[in-house]
Scaffold this motif. Structure first.
Motif, PDB file in Angstrom:
ATOM      1  N   VAL A  90       1.034  -1.018   0.090  1.00 57.35           N
ATOM      2  CA  VAL A  90      -0.035   0.058   0.207  1.00 57.35           C
ATOM      3  C   VAL A  90       0.866   1.264   0.162  1.00 57.35           C
ATOM      4  CG1 VAL A  90      -1.916   1.234   0.933  1.00 57.35           C
ATOM      5  CG2 VAL A  90      -1.597  -1.433   1.406  1.00 57.35           C
ATOM      6  N   MET A  91       1.336   1.480  -1.360  1.00 59.73           N
ATOM      7  CA  MET A  91       2.550   2.283  -1.498  1.00 59.73           C
ATOM      8  C   MET A  91       2.508   3.863  -1.295  1.00 59.73           C
ATOM      9  SD  MET A  91       5.602   1.719  -3.981  1.00 59.73           S
ATOM     10  CE  MET A  91       6.313   0.295  -3.144  1.00 59.73           C
ATOM     11  N   GLU A  92       1.154   4.425  -1.341  1.00 56.66           N
ATOM     12  CA  GLU A  92       0.957   5.620  -1.342  1.00 56.66           C
ATOM     13  C   GLU A  92       1.599   6.687  -0.425  1.00 56.66           C
ATOM     14  OE1 GLU A  92      -1.872   3.608  -3.866  1.00 56.66           O
ATOM     15  OE2 GLU A  92      -1.292   3.196  -1.869  1.00 56.66           O
ATOM     16  N   ILE A  93       1.705   6.014   0.936  1.00 62.87           N
ATOM     17  CA  ILE A  93       2.404   6.868   1.867  1.00 62.87           C
ATOM     18  C   ILE A  93       3.619   7.538   1.606  1.00 62.87           C
ATOM     19  CG2 ILE A  93       3.359   4.957   3.308  1.00 62.87           C
ATOM     20  CD1 ILE A  93       1.709   8.393   4.577  1.00 62.87           C
ATOM     21  N   LYS A  94       4.326   6.471   0.663  1.00 63.98           N
ATOM     22  CA  LYS A  94       5.894   6.778   0.306  1.00 63.98           C
ATOM     23  C   LYS A  94       5.809   8.058  -0.589  1.00 63.98           C
ATOM     24  CE  LYS A  94       9.653   5.038  -2.766  1.00 63.98           C
ATOM     25  NZ  LYS A  94       9.931   3.782  -3.434  1.00 63.98           N
ATOM     26  N   TRP A  95       4.735   8.597  -1.240  1.00 62.62           N
ATOM     27  CA  TRP A  95       4.611   9.726  -1.978  1.00 62.62           C
ATOM     28  C   TRP A  95       3.888  10.870  -1.429  1.00 62.62           C
ATOM     29  CZ3 TRP A  95       8.064   8.982  -5.255  1.00 62.62           C
ATOM     30  CH2 TRP A  95       8.254   7.604  -5.629  1.00 62.62           C
ATOM     31  N   GLY A  96       3.492  10.478   0.055  1.00 54.32           N
ATOM     32  CA  GLY A  96       2.626  11.732   0.507  1.00 54.32           C
ATOM     33  C   GLY A  96       1.304  11.762   0.407  1.00 54.32           C
ATOM     34  N   LEU A  97       0.967  10.461   0.216  1.00 48.11           N
ATOM     35  CA  LEU A  97      -0.692  10.522  -0.466  1.00 48.11           C
ATOM     36  C   LEU A  97      -1.360   9.075   0.504  1.00 48.11           C
ATOM     37  CD1 LEU A  97      -0.195  10.355  -4.353  1.00 48.11           C
ATOM     38  CD2 LEU A  97      -1.054  12.171  -2.806  1.00 48.11           C
ATOM     39  N   VAL A  98      -2.582   8.977   0.311  1.00 50.27           N
ATOM     40  CA  VAL A  98      -3.390   7.924   0.841  1.00 50.27           C
ATOM     41  C   VAL A  98      -3.828   7.119  -0.249  1.00 50.27           C
ATOM     42  CG1 VAL A  98      -4.000   9.289   2.833  1.00 50.27           C
ATOM     43  CG2 VAL A  98      -5.513   9.250   0.904  1.00 50.27           C
ATOM     44  N   PRO A  99      -4.057   5.736  -0.160  1.00 52.77           N
ATOM     45  CA  PRO A  99      -4.762   4.847  -1.089  1.00 52.77           C
ATOM     46  C   PRO A  99      -6.141   5.817  -1.570  1.00 52.77           C
ATOM     47  CG  PRO A  99      -4.373   3.609   0.861  1.00 52.77           C
ATOM     48  CD  PRO A  99      -4.064   5.001   1.384  1.00 52.77           C
TER      49      PRO A  99
END
Length: 271
Positions: A146-155
């Motif tokens: 669930v990689m979105e946090i890596k880019w400062g985002l949420v799913p």
């Protein structure tokens, strides 16, 4: 669309292949639109009895195309065109969802079972597309995130909704807050993988063909019950079972299922 997704239909089984293999089937705007268009076509094709979705090359889907992140960081706006799925996300375009969310949810709206054959990686949006399928057959060694946090985002492709139906909430929180990569064995333990297969594509096609030989009316009714009955609402689920069964009993497909079993032959449910 065929430079992103190719679909062939044989004996009622739709074989949907993500074919942007040089980019590990990453999600650019064209891939988003291809997912939407493919799903919409399959929704209305009464000849389709099961669907397999997979990715060519090294991965199922590596998530959002890196060029999209570059555009976000430089504050470039998305192209102002009707087909774009980028840009402002709050407006609802597909019922309760926006276009990006519906690229994952459309597989739930297809009235027949959808099996995702997953290998390589399923990161971010790719993971969420796989979650939209009824089942996920996964190759050993496949990696998920669930990689979105890596880019400062949420799913934001229906992932929060879809994960809640499969895994414990504390696991979902762990994966969402950390973005950590987890393996196929973990995906099975968490509830995200249906089964591990050395060749998930071949096994998914085999199961899809098995489903295609069952009563189309009963298969569609079963998916309606599973999709529509509210969680933990026993009365609604029991009523849905009864309503669907009333429609099936004595129908042409049910009679053919009975006769095929009694005569020990393959059923013929017609077109």
């Amino acid at each position: 669309m065929e430079d992103r997704i190719r679909t062939t239909i044989t004996d009622g089984v739709a074989d949907v292949r993500l074919v942007r293999s040089d980019k590990m089937n990453a999600l650019d705007d064209a891939m988003f639109m291809a997912l939407l268009e493919t799903g919409e076509k399959l929704k209305s094709d009464s000849a389709v009895r099961a669907v397999v979705i997979s990715g060519e090359g090294r991965a199922f889907c590596a998530g959002l195309d890196m060029s999209n992140f570059g555009r976000m960081a430089s504050s470039e706006s998305a192209p102002a065109k009707e087909s774009s799925v980028t840009g402002r996300l709050a407006p609802r375009t597909h019922g309760i969802a926006n276009r990006a969310q519906y690229a994952a949810l459309v597989w739930r709206d297809i009235p027949v079972p959808v099996i995702a054959a997953v290998h390589g990686v399923a990161f971010g949006g790719g993971f969420q597309v796989a979650l939209g399928a009824d089942m996920r057959f996964v190759a050993p060694g496949t990696r998920f995130s669930v990689m979105e946090i890596k880019w400062g985002l949420v799913p934001d492709m229906a992932g929060m909704f879809l994960m809640k139906g499969l895994a414990r909430e504390d696991i979902i929180r762990d994966l969402t807050y950390t973005g950590r990569i987890f393996e196929a064995d973990d995906a099975l333990a968490y509830g995200f993988a249906t089964r591990l297969c050395n060749d998930p594509y071949a096994e998914a096609l085999s199961v899809a063909r098995e489903i295609a030989d069952k009563s189309p009316s009963a298969i569609r009714a079963a998916k309606r019950i599973l999709n529509d009955a509210p969680d933990n609402d026993a009365a609604a689920i029991l009523l849905a079972e009864s309503v669907e069964q009333d429609k099936l009993m004595g129908g042409a497909h049910q009679k053919e299922a009975i006769m095929a079993n009694l005569e020990k032959r393959r059923p013929n449910f017609g077109g």
